[in-house]
Enzyme design. Structure first.
Site, PDB file in Angstrom:
ATOM      1  N   TYR A 101      22.126  15.234 -14.251  1.00 44.45           N
ATOM      2  CA  TYR A 101      23.241  15.212 -13.297  1.00 44.45           C
ATOM      3  C   TYR A 101      23.057  14.050 -12.342  1.00 44.45           C
ATOM      4  CZ  TYR A 101      26.496  16.575  -9.606  1.00 44.45           C
ATOM      5  OH  TYR A 101      27.522  16.597  -8.677  1.00 44.45           O
TER       6      TYR A 101
ATOM      7  N   ASP B  91      17.463   7.582 -11.214  1.00 46.86           N
ATOM      8  CA  ASP B  91      18.165   8.380 -10.216  1.00 46.86           C
ATOM      9  C   ASP B  91      17.144   9.281  -9.532  1.00 46.86           C
ATOM     10  OD1 ASP B  91      19.618  10.057  -8.697  1.00 46.86           O
ATOM     11  OD2 ASP B  91      20.983  10.735 -10.275  1.00 46.86           O
TER      12      ASP B  91
ATOM     13  N   LYS C 226      19.424  12.770  -0.718  1.00 48.69           N
ATOM     14  CA  LYS C 226      18.865  14.023  -0.223  1.00 48.69           C
ATOM     15  C   LYS C 226      17.852  13.803   0.911  1.00 48.69           C
ATOM     16  CE  LYS C 226      20.621  16.659  -3.940  1.00 48.69           C
ATOM     17  NZ  LYS C 226      20.758  16.471  -5.375  1.00 48.69           N
TER      18      LYS C 226
HETATM   19  C1  PLP Z   1      22.160  15.813  -5.892  1.00 45.05           C
HETATM   20  C2  PLP Z   1      22.068  14.755  -6.910  1.00 45.05           C
HETATM   21  C3  PLP Z   1      23.046  13.748  -7.024  1.00 45.05           C
HETATM   22  C4  PLP Z   1      24.313  13.766  -6.237  1.00 45.05           C
HETATM   23  O1  PLP Z   1      24.117  13.623  -4.876  1.00 45.05           O
HETATM   24  P1  PLP Z   1      25.282  14.081  -3.874  1.00 45.05           P
HETATM   25  O2  PLP Z   1      24.750  13.663  -2.539  1.00 45.05           O
HETATM   26  O3  PLP Z   1      25.424  15.549  -4.054  1.00 45.05           O
HETATM   27  O4  PLP Z   1      26.504  13.342  -4.256  1.00 45.05           O
HETATM   28  C5  PLP Z   1      22.818  12.721  -7.918  1.00 45.05           C
HETATM   29  N1  PLP Z   1      21.717  12.694  -8.680  1.00 45.05           N
HETATM   30  C6  PLP Z   1      20.774  13.655  -8.608  1.00 45.05           C
HETATM   31  C7  PLP Z   1      19.565  13.546  -9.466  1.00 45.05           C
HETATM   32  C8  PLP Z   1      20.930  14.725  -7.742  1.00 45.05           C
HETATM   33  O5  PLP Z   1      20.002  15.684  -7.720  1.00 45.05           O
END
Ligand code: PLP
Length: 427
Positions: A144, A239, A267
């Site tokens: 994701y 990511d 985050k």
């Molecule tokens: C949470 C998350 C996202 C998205 O971040 P948002 O701030 O919710 O848009 C993208 N990549 C990873 C791996 C995530 O855990």
């Protein structure tokens, strides 16, 4: 636990907010329980509108590694707040923030702040396409990366739990340039590169998968991706929105000693406020406007309020013993949960990297999304409800990570384990 007030709020919410929530997984629909509304948090605890205390294992889905309402972070925010929240003009804290990130990550020479992980990944991919002049993107099945169209192709986490393969509203055009491979499968990736290697702009991957439940990379996997991308002139995008400053101060790329071309951060870097970033090689980053032709912008990007919360959080994480302590807590919880499952005779396995872990209701091993999907999600739903009844706030999906924070103590971890023993016995 009594959830009457929360249920009344949820009914009101449903009238004016789709599904009553501003992000789908919060609705708790896959675990058959109404969501609990939260009024405030303190350390590792959160308090519901119904007046109950829960030990929180969500941590706002990762950011709150210091716990809720950390005094130093709040003080820093308050001080900044008094001077205004956003100017749409450069501020010195943004420069400091960029310097801190570049220092923590040797692969990051230049970095830009954005407001969410979604923006970070969306722009990193645009940048990779602009830089390489290629269109294809390789993504991991069950990975994701936020909700940009071309990344919502067989997404994991919320979407997988809800049983939506990609999403309605994503055009075939947007999806057709995205190629999916299973996680931890280098031969599959090699085959894709052999076939269309000269069209691939980038691969985007969570270095530790966290949105199919936690799945660590197998030995040599990330190194193999580094070699393949270099060989075929494609960019390696890590990511690290979830893993950044979670698994190590040097993030997952430091932990596994692999240097990507671009990195997405989020985050924890925002300390609980809306802030994320992406960065990497200077020659690639300088393809961005206003220097280069790849456009990206943001009204509130790098606003001093969020940046201050992030800077203070990173500053506190830089202290010695932070990650040793998170590892200790994580190991304690893992051992206790596995023992609870074993004594109840319930098949379970845990994947864990430091303070992030997932208990899968199956014998395992879980190496990719197909493995993760073999878990007993009905049992998870019952377990979730039993744990919440005992004051433990788990992520409401089998395919999410539990997060511990520095605010959790051994006693609270033991409280969680005791609740798990009772809950498992009741399944
Ligand atoms: C949470 C998350 C996202 C998205 O971040 P948002 O701030 O919710 O848009 C993208 N990549 C990873 C791996 C995530 O855990």
């Amino acid at each position: 636990m009594n959830t009457k007030t929360s249920e009344a709020l949820f009914a009101r919410a449903n009238a004016v907010i789709p599904g009553g929530v501003n992000s789908p997984v919060r609705a708790c629909s896959s675990v058959g329980a109404p969501p609990v509304f939260i009024t405030h948090g303190d350390g590792c605890n959160i308090y519901s509108a119904d007046g109950d205390r829960y030990i929180d294992l969500i941590g706002s889905w990762g950011p709150l590694v210091l716990g809720h309402a950390h005094k130093d972070v709040l003080d820093a925010i308050k001080e900044t707040l008094n001077q205004g929240t956003s100017f749409g003009a450069p501020t010195s804290v943004e420069v400091e923030f960029a310097e801190v990130l570049c220092e923590a990550l040797p692969s990051v020479e230049k970095v830009r702040a954005v407001n969410s992980g979604t923006e970070a990944t969306m722009t990193a991919v645009r940048l990779a396409r602009g830089f390489t002049g290629r269109n294809k993107l390789i993504k991991i099945d069950g990975g994701y990366h936020g909700h940009a169209d071309f990344l919502l192709v067989a997404a994991g986490s919320g979407a997988a739990t809800l049983g939506i393969p990609g999403s309605a509203g994503v055009s075939e055009g947007a999806a057709q340039d995205t190629v999916l491979v299973p996680y931890n499968d280098l031969p599959a990736l090699e085959r894709v590169f052999e076939e269309i290697g000269d069209q691939v702009a980038a691969i985007i991957i969570e270095p530790v998968a966290g949105n199919m439940g936690v799945v660590p990379p197998q030995d040599g996997y990330l190194q193999g991706i580094r070699e393949l991308t270099t060989k075929h002139g494609a960019l390696f995008i890590m990511d690290e929105v979830m893993t950044s400053f979670r698994v190590a101060y040097g993030c997952a790329q430091g932990l596994y000693d692999v240097k990507p071309d671009l990195t997405c951060l989020g985050k924890i870097v925002g300390g609980g406020l809306p802030l994320a970033a992406f960065g990497g090689r200077a020659d690639i980053m300088d393809t961005l406007a206003p220097v280069g032709p790849v456009y990206q912008a943001g009204t509130l990007s790098g606003n001093p309020l969020a940046v201050t919360a992030g800077l203070k959080t990173l500053d506190l994480l830089r202290r010695p013993q932070t990650y040793e302590r998170l590892e200790e807590l994580g190991a304690r919880l893992e051992a206790g949960l596995l023992a609870a499952a074993a004594s109840a005779g319930i098949p379970a396995c845990i994947n864990r990297v430091g303070s992030m872990q997932t208990l899968f209701f199956q014998d395992g091993p879980v190496r990719n999304y197909d493995d993760a999907k073999k878990s007993d999600t009905e049992r998870f739903a019952k377990y979730f409800r039993a744990m919440r009844e005992r004051g433990i706030f788990l992520p409401p999906s089998q395919f999410e990570a539990m997060f511990l924070s520095l605010a959790h103590g051994d006693e609270e971890v033991d409280e969680i384990i005791a609740a798990a023993q009772e809950s498992m016995a009741s399944l």
